[in-house]
Design a protein around this motif. Sequence first.
Motif, PDB file in Angstrom:
ATOM      1  N   UNK A  99       9.020  -9.262  13.825  1.00  0.00           N
ATOM      2  CA  UNK A  99       9.583  -8.656  15.062  1.00  0.00           C
ATOM      3  C   UNK A  99      10.040  -7.324  15.052  1.00  0.00           C
ATOM      4  N   UNK A 100       9.499  -6.688  13.722  1.00  0.00           N
ATOM      5  CA  UNK A 100       9.910  -5.110  13.918  1.00  0.00           C
ATOM      6  C   UNK A 100       9.113  -4.426  14.858  1.00  0.00           C
ATOM      7  N   UNK A 101       9.698  -3.281  15.275  1.00  0.00           N
ATOM      8  CA  UNK A 101       9.079  -2.363  16.182  1.00  0.00           C
ATOM      9  C   UNK A 101       8.942  -0.743  16.003  1.00  0.00           C
ATOM     10  N   UNK A 102       9.484  -0.551  14.790  1.00  0.00           N
ATOM     11  CA  UNK A 102       9.496   0.579  14.196  1.00  0.00           C
ATOM     12  C   UNK A 102       8.071   0.847  13.473  1.00  0.00           C
ATOM     13  N   UNK A 103       7.136   1.613  13.871  1.00  0.00           N
ATOM     14  CA  UNK A 103       5.978   1.641  13.382  1.00  0.00           C
ATOM     15  C   UNK A 103       5.953   2.300  11.893  1.00  0.00           C
ATOM     16  N   UNK A 104       6.971   3.213  11.674  1.00  0.00           N
ATOM     17  CA  UNK A 104       7.058   3.642  10.291  1.00  0.00           C
ATOM     18  C   UNK A 104       7.373   2.749   9.327  1.00  0.00           C
ATOM     19  N   UNK A 105       8.409   1.897   9.908  1.00  0.00           N
ATOM     20  CA  UNK A 105       9.002   1.138   8.690  1.00  0.00           C
ATOM     21  C   UNK A 105       7.706  -0.153   8.687  1.00  0.00           C
ATOM     22  N   UNK A 106       7.009  -0.490   9.592  1.00  0.00           N
ATOM     23  CA  UNK A 106       5.899  -1.473   9.513  1.00  0.00           C
ATOM     24  C   UNK A 106       4.880  -0.877   8.487  1.00  0.00           C
ATOM     25  N   UNK A 107       4.451   0.333   8.602  1.00  0.00           N
ATOM     26  CA  UNK A 107       3.489   1.163   7.560  1.00  0.00           C
ATOM     27  C   UNK A 107       4.155   1.201   6.209  1.00  0.00           C
ATOM     28  N   UNK A 108       5.425   1.608   6.062  1.00  0.00           N
ATOM     29  CA  UNK A 108       5.965   1.686   4.842  1.00  0.00           C
ATOM     30  C   UNK A 108       6.170   0.439   4.102  1.00  0.00           C
ATOM     31  N   UNK A 109       6.294  -0.759   4.622  1.00  0.00           N
ATOM     32  CA  UNK A 109       6.948  -1.903   4.275  1.00  0.00           C
ATOM     33  C   UNK A 109       5.663  -3.216   3.996  1.00  0.00           C
ATOM     34  N   UNK A 110       4.895  -3.357   4.928  1.00  0.00           N
ATOM     35  CA  UNK A 110       4.223  -4.644   4.937  1.00  0.00           C
ATOM     36  C   UNK A 110       3.321  -4.699   3.663  1.00  0.00           C
ATOM     37  N   UNK A 111       2.531  -3.810   3.265  1.00  0.00           N
ATOM     38  CA  UNK A 111       1.697  -3.845   2.135  1.00  0.00           C
ATOM     39  C   UNK A 111       2.677  -4.282   0.776  1.00  0.00           C
ATOM     40  N   UNK A 112       3.867  -3.619   0.685  1.00  0.00           N
ATOM     41  CA  UNK A 112       4.695  -3.736  -0.185  1.00  0.00           C
ATOM     42  C   UNK A 112       5.142  -5.230  -0.369  1.00  0.00           C
ATOM     43  N   UNK A 113       5.372  -5.828   0.778  1.00  0.00           N
ATOM     44  CA  UNK A 113       5.850  -7.077   0.838  1.00  0.00           C
ATOM     45  C   UNK A 113       5.017  -8.097   0.451  1.00  0.00           C
ATOM     46  N   UNK A 114       3.660  -7.963   0.979  1.00  0.00           N
ATOM     47  CA  UNK A 114       2.693  -8.789   0.425  1.00  0.00           C
ATOM     48  C   UNK A 114       2.455  -8.513  -0.998  1.00  0.00           C
ATOM     49  N   UNK A 115       2.548  -7.358  -1.567  1.00  0.00           N
ATOM     50  CA  UNK A 115       2.149  -7.318  -3.133  1.00  0.00           C
ATOM     51  C   UNK A 115       3.243  -7.917  -3.682  1.00  0.00           C
ATOM     52  N   UNK A 116       4.532  -7.973  -3.064  1.00  0.00           N
ATOM     53  CA  UNK A 116       5.544  -8.519  -4.067  1.00  0.00           C
ATOM     54  C   UNK A 116       5.338  -9.989  -4.365  1.00  0.00           C
ATOM     55  N   UNK A 117       5.119 -10.548  -3.065  1.00  0.00           N
ATOM     56  CA  UNK A 117       4.757 -12.073  -3.260  1.00  0.00           C
ATOM     57  C   UNK A 117       3.884 -12.426  -4.263  1.00  0.00           C
ATOM     58  N   UNK A 118       2.603 -11.573  -4.081  1.00  0.00           N
ATOM     59  CA  UNK A 118       1.459 -11.795  -5.156  1.00  0.00           C
ATOM     60  C   UNK A 118       2.146 -11.697  -6.616  1.00  0.00           C
ATOM     61  N   UNK A 119       2.809 -10.461  -6.897  1.00  0.00           N
ATOM     62  CA  UNK A 119       3.136 -10.319  -8.019  1.00  0.00           C
ATOM     63  C   UNK A 119       4.152 -11.378  -8.813  1.00  0.00           C
ATOM     64  N   UNK A 120       4.789 -11.820  -7.803  1.00  0.00           N
ATOM     65  CA  UNK A 120       6.121 -12.943  -8.142  1.00  0.00           C
ATOM     66  C   UNK A 120       5.204 -14.254  -8.426  1.00  0.00           C
ATOM     67  N   UNK A 121       4.028 -14.513  -7.639  1.00  0.00           N
ATOM     68  CA  UNK A 121       3.388 -15.819  -7.786  1.00  0.00           C
ATOM     69  C   UNK A 121       2.678 -15.896  -9.269  1.00  0.00           C
ATOM     70  N   UNK A 122       2.316 -14.820  -9.442  1.00  0.00           N
ATOM     71  CA  UNK A 122       1.126 -14.460 -10.713  1.00  0.00           C
ATOM     72  C   UNK A 122       2.293 -14.546 -11.851  1.00  0.00           C
ATOM     73  N   UNK A 123       3.327 -13.941 -11.903  1.00  0.00           N
ATOM     74  CA  UNK A 123       4.142 -14.229 -12.934  1.00  0.00           C
ATOM     75  C   UNK A 123       4.776 -15.638 -13.061  1.00  0.00           C
ATOM     76  N   UNK A 124       4.998 -16.288 -12.093  1.00  0.00           N
ATOM     77  CA  UNK A 124       5.683 -17.612 -12.129  1.00  0.00           C
ATOM     78  C   UNK A 124       4.626 -18.709 -12.586  1.00  0.00           C
ATOM     79  N   UNK A 125       3.471 -18.327 -11.974  1.00  0.00           N
ATOM     80  CA  UNK A 125       2.369 -19.169 -12.529  1.00  0.00           C
ATOM     81  C   UNK A 125       2.120 -19.231 -13.757  1.00  0.00           C
ATOM     82  N   UNK A 126       2.310 -17.991 -14.531  1.00  0.00           N
ATOM     83  CA  UNK A 126       1.933 -17.725 -15.915  1.00  0.00           C
ATOM     84  C   UNK A 126       3.216 -18.105 -16.762  1.00  0.00           C
ATOM     85  N   UNK A 127       4.422 -18.117 -16.323  1.00  0.00           N
ATOM     86  CA  UNK A 127       5.537 -18.511 -17.157  1.00  0.00           C
ATOM     87  C   UNK A 127       5.765 -19.851 -17.268  1.00  0.00           C
TER      88      UNK A 127
END
Length: 852
Positions: A233-261
């Motif tokens: 529900x975020x409306x701040x375009x700067x926050x959206x641009x600054x955060x969305x890619x990182x949020x998806x990447x963090x989930x990907x990285x965590x899943x990769x690590x946990x699948x391996x471990x």
Amino acid sequence: MNTMIKCFCFLALLISTSYAQQPKTVAVAPGVSLALANARSAAISNIEYKLHFNIPAEQTAQIISTESIDFKLNKLIYLQIDFKQNIDHLKRIIVNGKTIPIDFRAEHLLIKQEYLKIGNNHIETEFIAGNESLNRNKDFLYALFVPDHARTVFPCFDQPDLKANFLLSLTVPTHWKVMANAAKKDSIVMDNSITYHFNRSDKLPTYLFSFTAGKYTLINRVMKNNNMEFLHRETDSAKIKFSVDSVFAAHRDAIDFLEDWTSIKYPFQKIGFVSIPDFQFGGMEHPGEVQYKASSLFLDQGATKDQFISRSNLISHETAHMWFGDLVTMKWFNDVWMKEVFANFMADKVTEKLMGKSTFDLKFLQDHYPAAYGVDRTLGANPIRQQLDNLQEAGSMYGNIIYHKAPIMMRQLELLMGKENFQKGIREYLKKYSYGNATWNDLIAILSKYTKSDLYSWNKVWVNEPGRPVFTSEIKYDGDKISDLSLSQTSEVGRQRIWPQSFSVKLVYPAYSKVLTVNAMEAKTIVLEAKGLPKPQYILFNANGAGYGLFPVDKQMMADVYNIADPLERASAYINTYENMLSGKGFKPDELLMILLKGITVEKNEMNLRLLTGYMTSIYWTFLNADKRESIHVLMEKTIWNALTEEPLANNKKILFNAYQNIYKSPEAGKRLYDIWFKQSAPEGVKLQEDDYNSLALTLALKTDTVNTILKEQLSRTKNDDRKNRLVYLMPALSLDVKERDNFFNALKERKNRQKEAWVTTALAYLHHPIRQKTSIRYLKESLDLLAEIQQTGDIFFPQSWLAATFSGYNNKEANAIVQDFLKSHPAYNPKLRDKILQTTDNLRRAQQIVE
């Protein structure tokens, strides 16, 4: 006669045997008792819920709902279905095709055996869903059922070891978006509403079943062949641009690590997450619909390194739950700590891989040790594993011991077993109990196969008992050489125990240093490596920060602490010196404050600077009396501002600015901050965003003693509706009018005014700030009186946060007397809530001894 007696005795024996074979009926009582849970899990299996919720746009309108429960009985029982609502919420019940009278008592829908059968059973209900745990807002809602709140919304078997499949459908306004544990199957549009049907969910306990619906923005991404969906529900375009890619990447990285471990692929059908304004927790691990606090995910350009690390750690924590807690679930909530310890432990491992060992070690120390000590040093300390007789008390199991002491314990266990053996044991455990339930004893039994150490004895002191050790040292010299160095450990409180653990000590010399490993497995440990070494200038105990307990402080070490090169060693010294101050050892509060104040001008590590400023503000507000604060605040303001001006690093500047904002009292400092807020002109090198100006406006309103329009002006500047609503809620708590503040506090006695728990605790912190305590101290007794209700009606962390926000700023005798009088006048008070009071008022208690 003898024959008659023999016949009578045989008949009596026959009757008693027959009676003994009758199944015992579990008493019908509020909550979910352990006896009820055991009886149901022994009789019920193969559960499937089919649920439909018709959610209207109007926030206060009833949610008309239907449900069918399919399950198998292996023996006939007097069936209790949990539903914590009034009977008027139940409209109809059909059991195996027959409409039956509604029998409802003590939060349970009761089904007699005559309506049931061995084998498959089918129950249908029509009901009005409870609102309490659906968190209904003006244009969105979210289901949050941990630990036992599913029963407040729909009839169910609300216990963790009765896992079920869920077939969910939601009717919502057409412009709303939805997310649940399973993927959307189809949708049907009707006039002003749309009905979504979801696929059959994976097997879940009721506390992990969840959904959200409302005005959200949906983002879909494919990350390494995984489809991910994100609602926000975020409306701040700067926050959206600054955060969305990182949020998806963090989930990907965590899943990769946990699948391996774990050597187990992501174990659920769907990956989805939702960002919720002012969410009660950091996150909640519902498979397919992980809920996060919006402010934790959406960062701006003014965010510090610590905030980025915290976001990554939070995402890793919730992702780790997919294996630890969701795939394998505790059998009963007395083992809730197991899912939390592994989530934290694995999140830390992800951090270690992504950010390097040195950052990981420093973060681990700062995240876990101070928080764990904050409970373990108190008179209300609880063990990691606790007794739980009824699920309605499960919320009180949560706290810093399971979130922070438990990872420390687990790290020591890994050191004891070796990383490879520890990983083998955990992999076997996950494989054996996949999609099922397990206990801590089940895990210990598996891990014991991979080590020669006695894990059962080790487990007793670390897991089943509270408290921490206090270490003392003894050093003897033969001339200028060490002849003997030993460390002894004793219990801080309670019976004598030994905490087996490993850590290091560092002997510091003018031109070099020597690090020695200590394996403290007995009451007294002789450090054999030290024998024959030259006499050091000083010794830094627990140099690597791995040891748990109160360690000796060498005052000469603190004189040289800012010359220690390793940030981890400095952090360990800071933490241990602060803990010693609280225990009345080493430095007095004002002495330590001056040492830390010097440190902010030279400490360049961002995480350490945050730790230092945190300790400084704690001492300043809690462990100095008003006269000392008055005499020292100008020096502190000047020192912090000068350090901020000279500091080259932007993140460090931001930390110092926040510290300045926290401690300032003088009119000069107030004018400087007012000008920054009014002109929205940050100091050079400091990045301030909307959230920062909101925070600054609240602080200015708190510390300004003349009528002003600061908050009204800030409200007009705020564009996001969710943040506007928060500010409107907080304004009365900051009013200059005492009567308005009184009215605000009195309104909290009604549950409807405590719905946004994050807002409540923020407001309470302002209401009870030391500046306002002359008028707010009269709220303390009533705050304690409300605690039992807070626990019954609030979410899991609310009792603790209610108490902490209320009491953390007090240090006077009057406040302490209120607490002591309350405890004395309630000798039979709920033991777990009593412990929460003792934990959150520990600084108040200690202040009576160390504040001069």
